[in-house]
Design a protein around this motif. Structure first.
Motif, PDB file in Angstrom:
ATOM      1  N   ALA A  49       0.858  -1.191   0.000  1.00 42.66           N
ATOM      2  CA  ALA A  49       0.000   0.000   0.000  1.00 42.66           C
ATOM      3  C   ALA A  49       0.890   1.234   0.000  1.00 42.66           C
ATOM      4  O   ALA A  49       2.011   1.195   0.480  1.00 42.66           O
ATOM      5  CB  ALA A  49      -0.920   0.017   1.226  1.00 42.66           C
ATOM      6  N   VAL A  50       0.359   2.311  -0.555  1.00 46.13           N
ATOM      7  CA  VAL A  50       1.060   3.593  -0.566  1.00 46.13           C
ATOM      8  C   VAL A  50       0.132   4.618   0.062  1.00 46.13           C
ATOM      9  O   VAL A  50      -1.034   4.720  -0.322  1.00 46.13           O
ATOM     10  CB  VAL A  50       1.424   4.021  -2.010  1.00 46.13           C
ATOM     11  CG1 VAL A  50       2.118   5.374  -2.011  1.00 46.13           C
ATOM     12  CG2 VAL A  50       2.295   2.969  -2.692  1.00 46.13           C
ATOM     13  N   ILE A  51       0.639   5.367   1.035  1.00 46.53           N
ATOM     14  CA  ILE A  51      -0.173   6.386   1.708  1.00 46.53           C
ATOM     15  C   ILE A  51       0.369   7.752   1.330  1.00 46.53           C
ATOM     16  O   ILE A  51       1.568   8.006   1.444  1.00 46.53           O
ATOM     17  CB  ILE A  51      -0.126   6.216   3.235  1.00 46.53           C
ATOM     18  CG1 ILE A  51      -0.645   4.833   3.621  1.00 46.53           C
ATOM     19  CG2 ILE A  51      -0.941   7.311   3.917  1.00 46.53           C
ATOM     20  CD1 ILE A  51      -0.534   4.526   5.087  1.00 46.53           C
ATOM     21  N   LYS A  52      -0.521   8.622   0.882  1.00 42.41           N
ATOM     22  CA  LYS A  52      -0.137   9.979   0.488  1.00 42.41           C
ATOM     23  C   LYS A  52      -0.679  10.966   1.501  1.00 42.41           C
ATOM     24  O   LYS A  52      -1.884  11.080   1.669  1.00 42.41           O
ATOM     25  CB  LYS A  52      -0.676  10.298  -0.901  1.00 42.41           C
ATOM     26  CG  LYS A  52      -0.127   9.333  -1.937  1.00 42.41           C
ATOM     27  CD  LYS A  52       0.009   9.992  -3.251  1.00 42.41           C
ATOM     28  CE  LYS A  52       0.851   9.107  -4.158  1.00 42.41           C
ATOM     29  NZ  LYS A  52       1.212   9.755  -5.371  1.00 42.41           N
ATOM     30  N   ALA A  53       0.213  11.677   2.145  1.00 45.44           N
ATOM     31  CA  ALA A  53      -0.204  12.595   3.206  1.00 45.44           C
ATOM     32  C   ALA A  53      -0.850  13.848   2.647  1.00 45.44           C
ATOM     33  O   ALA A  53      -1.785  14.373   3.214  1.00 45.44           O
ATOM     34  CB  ALA A  53       0.989  12.988   4.071  1.00 45.44           C
ATOM     35  N   LYS A  54      -0.334  14.352   1.560  1.00 43.43           N
ATOM     36  CA  LYS A  54      -0.851  15.629   1.058  1.00 43.43           C
ATOM     37  C   LYS A  54      -1.306  15.499  -0.387  1.00 43.43           C
ATOM     38  O   LYS A  54      -1.079  16.379  -1.196  1.00 43.43           O
ATOM     39  CB  LYS A  54       0.222  16.700   1.183  1.00 43.43           C
ATOM     40  CG  LYS A  54       0.539  17.010   2.628  1.00 43.43           C
ATOM     41  CD  LYS A  54       1.531  18.126   2.772  1.00 43.43           C
ATOM     42  CE  LYS A  54       1.773  18.416   4.241  1.00 43.43           C
ATOM     43  NZ  LYS A  54       2.921  19.262   4.462  1.00 43.43           N
ATOM     44  N   ALA A  55      -1.929  14.395  -0.703  1.00 46.19           N
ATOM     45  CA  ALA A  55      -2.360  14.162  -2.075  1.00 46.19           C
ATOM     46  C   ALA A  55      -3.626  14.940  -2.412  1.00 46.19           C
ATOM     47  O   ALA A  55      -3.926  15.165  -3.563  1.00 46.19           O
ATOM     48  CB  ALA A  55      -2.594  12.680  -2.312  1.00 46.19           C
ATOM     49  N   LEU A  56      -4.344  15.345  -1.412  1.00 50.44           N
ATOM     50  CA  LEU A  56      -5.618  16.028  -1.646  1.00 50.44           C
ATOM     51  C   LEU A  56      -5.535  17.467  -1.174  1.00 50.44           C
ATOM     52  O   LEU A  56      -4.864  17.779  -0.197  1.00 50.44           O
ATOM     53  CB  LEU A  56      -6.743  15.319  -0.883  1.00 50.44           C
ATOM     54  CG  LEU A  56      -6.995  13.873  -1.275  1.00 50.44           C
ATOM     55  CD1 LEU A  56      -8.038  13.261  -0.366  1.00 50.44           C
ATOM     56  CD2 LEU A  56      -7.444  13.784  -2.706  1.00 50.44           C
ATOM     57  N   SER A  57      -6.242  18.329  -1.845  1.00 47.91           N
ATOM     58  CA  SER A  57      -6.265  19.728  -1.423  1.00 47.91           C
ATOM     59  C   SER A  57      -7.044  19.881  -0.125  1.00 47.91           C
ATOM     60  O   SER A  57      -6.809  20.787   0.652  1.00 47.91           O
ATOM     61  CB  SER A  57      -6.871  20.603  -2.515  1.00 47.91           C
ATOM     62  OG  SER A  57      -8.165  20.129  -2.833  1.00 47.91           O
TER      63      SER A  57
END
Length: 164
Positions: free
Chosen positions: A52-60
């Motif tokens: 899995a890959v987690i994106k901390a700031k992928a969304l505005s």
């Protein structure tokens, strides 16, 4: 059911870290190399495969995080509910259109994750006696990597929301 020990505030630490099972065996590597570059980290199995890959700031939107599979496809979005009772602030939207509900005390890490009213994971500090860690117990048929990633996202979002 499998039980795993996870360190709190993984995003703040920024080091590689092994999530261990209840027997102290290495279960998933939190690979922080990518974290420093893109506010992202990868959850890898013991063979080095990305689970899995987690994106901390992928969304505005500040109160949401994306979880992707190894191919970069979004499999889940953990987001804050707009109008909700105090204790049930977050839910998970799944790629297949389903949803995971999160119920309980998020700050003190005593909550459960449910799908269709069935508990698929339980999060608690009670099972492990190490500082700054919590346990994640996952149902046998459930997606372990996804649910560990959801628990990490909830920890990060709650920490961020409460001045972390």
């Amino acid at each position: 059911m499998g039980k795993y020990q996870v360190r709190e505030k993984i995003f703040a630490i920024g080091d590689d870290y092994w999530i261990e099972d209840e027997h102290g065996e290495k279960a998933f590597l939190v690979d922080a190399k990518v974290l420093r570059i893109r506010d992202t980290f990868e959850l890898r199995d013991p063979n080095g495969r990305v689970a899995a890959v987690i994106k901390a700031k992928a969304l505005s939107i500040r109160d949401a995080m994306k979880i992707e599979d190894a191919h970069g496809e979004v499999v889940a979005t953990v987001r804050k509910k707009l109008f909700t009772p105090f204790r049930d602030k977050y839910h998970v939207e799944l790629r297949d259109g389903g949803e995971l509900e999160i119920h309980g005390d998020l700050i003190d890490k005593d909550y459960r994750i449910e799908r269709h009213g069935e508990k698929v994971a339980e999060i608690s500090r009670k099972w492990f006696r190490f500082r700054d860690t919590y346990g994640v117990r996952i149902a046998d048929e459930a997606d372990t990597a996804l649910l560990l990633a959801v628990a990490v996202c909830v920890d990060h979002l709650v920490h961020q929301e409460n001045g972390g």
